[in-house]
Motif scaffolding. Structure first.
Motif, PDB file in Angstrom:
ATOM      1  N   TYR A   1       0.831  -1.205   0.000  1.00 20.44           N
ATOM      2  CA  TYR A   1       0.000   0.000   0.000  1.00 20.44           C
ATOM      3  C   TYR A   1       0.870   1.262   0.000  1.00 20.44           C
ATOM      4  O   TYR A   1       0.528   2.253  -0.644  1.00 20.44           O
ATOM      5  N   GLN A   2       1.988   1.207   0.722  1.00 19.81           N
ATOM      6  CA  GLN A   2       2.896   2.355   0.756  1.00 19.81           C
ATOM      7  C   GLN A   2       3.502   2.611  -0.633  1.00 19.81           C
ATOM      8  O   GLN A   2       3.616   3.760  -1.058  1.00 19.81           O
ATOM      9  N   ARG A   3       3.896   1.525  -1.330  1.00 17.42           N
ATOM     10  CA  ARG A   3       4.469   1.663  -2.676  1.00 17.42           C
ATOM     11  C   ARG A   3       3.448   2.215  -3.661  1.00 17.42           C
ATOM     12  O   ARG A   3       3.782   3.001  -4.532  1.00 17.42           O
ATOM     13  N   GLU A   4       2.192   1.770  -3.516  1.00 19.22           N
ATOM     14  CA  GLU A   4       1.151   2.155  -4.466  1.00 19.22           C
ATOM     15  C   GLU A   4       0.434   3.453  -4.086  1.00 19.22           C
ATOM     16  O   GLU A   4      -0.421   3.918  -4.848  1.00 19.22           O
ATOM     17  N   ALA A   5       0.769   4.022  -2.952  1.00 22.31           N
ATOM     18  CA  ALA A   5       0.037   5.189  -2.440  1.00 22.31           C
ATOM     19  C   ALA A   5       0.047   6.361  -3.425  1.00 22.31           C
ATOM     20  O   ALA A   5      -0.958   7.070  -3.567  1.00 22.31           O
TER      21      ALA A   5
ATOM     22  N   GLU B   1      -9.007   6.233  -1.905  1.00 19.73           N
ATOM     23  CA  GLU B   1      -8.535   4.845  -1.881  1.00 19.73           C
ATOM     24  C   GLU B   1      -7.485   4.641  -0.793  1.00 19.73           C
ATOM     25  O   GLU B   1      -7.487   3.620  -0.105  1.00 19.73           O
ATOM     26  N   ASN B   2      -6.585   5.621  -0.645  1.00 18.94           N
ATOM     27  CA  ASN B   2      -5.557   5.526   0.394  1.00 18.94           C
ATOM     28  C   ASN B   2      -6.187   5.511   1.785  1.00 18.94           C
ATOM     29  O   ASN B   2      -5.712   4.805   2.675  1.00 18.94           O
ATOM     30  N   GLN B   3      -7.236   6.273   2.005  1.00 17.36           N
ATOM     31  CA  GLN B   3      -7.927   6.269   3.293  1.00 17.36           C
ATOM     32  C   GLN B   3      -8.604   4.916   3.541  1.00 17.36           C
ATOM     33  O   GLN B   3      -8.581   4.404   4.660  1.00 17.36           O
ATOM     34  N   LYS B   4      -9.211   4.360   2.490  1.00 18.05           N
ATOM     35  CA  LYS B   4      -9.826   3.026   2.629  1.00 18.05           C
ATOM     36  C   LYS B   4      -8.770   1.984   2.999  1.00 18.05           C
ATOM     37  O   LYS B   4      -8.999   1.116   3.836  1.00 18.05           O
TER      38      LYS B   4
END
Length: 169
Positions: free
Chosen positions: A74-78, A85-88
């Motif tokens: 998730y960190q790489r794709e943030a 989406e990041n909050q989800k």
């Protein structure tokens, strides 16, 4: 007359002392913690509990590794995702953490219940053997000389060898 009186008093005192000596209870002691820990049944219970604990620990470690990998991904794709989406994803990670904490708590409670369930018959058997041996040896009281059991001095007869012989494990 004086001598007779002295003899009578001496006899009364002698019988009185003998009566109090005979009325004293016989007391023995045993380190019940050491006795229980040396039983094969105790050792098998502890082995089973250790295996259960290792299984839970491995499952929790696997869940933590999975959460860590998800977090790293998730960190790489943030940067490529929207704020929504990041909050989800952040909420999803928090839910994963909460789930792991709940599982850890459930595992701990299960281990404690299992320990109580498995140890109850071992402790009951040990207590019964100690009582049987004490009665057979004519002891009225048996003090527990385990550390923290409240016995300050245990110079009486130690039932450990007799109880070990009687349990037959």
């Amino acid at each position: 007359m004086k001598t007779l009186k002295t003899i009578v008093i001496a006899l009364v005192l002698s019988f009185g002392l003998m009566a109090t000596t005979n009325a004293q209870s016989k007391i023995a002691h045993i380190n019940s913690q050491e006795f229980v820990q040396n039983l094969p049944s105790y050792k098998s219970v502890m082995t089973e509990l250790d295996q259960r604990e290792k299984t839970y620990r491995k499952e929790i470690d696997d869940l933590l590794k999975e959460a860590q990998k998800t977090n790293e991904r998730y960190q790489r794709e943030a940067g490529t995702k929207t704020e929504e989406e990041n909050q989800k994803r952040a909420m999803e990670l928090q839910e994963m953490q909460q789930s792991i904490m709940e599982y850890r708590q459930t595992a701990s409670e299960d281990l404690q219940k299992k320990q109580e369930e498995l140890m109850r018959p071992v402790l009951e058997r040990a207590r019964n053997v100690i009582q049987e041996v004490a009665r057979a040896k004519g002891y009225d009281y048996v003090l527990d000389s385990s550390i923290g059991a409240g016995v300050l001095m245990a110079d009486g007869y130690d039932l450990m060898a007799d109880a070990k012989a009687a349990i037959g494990e």
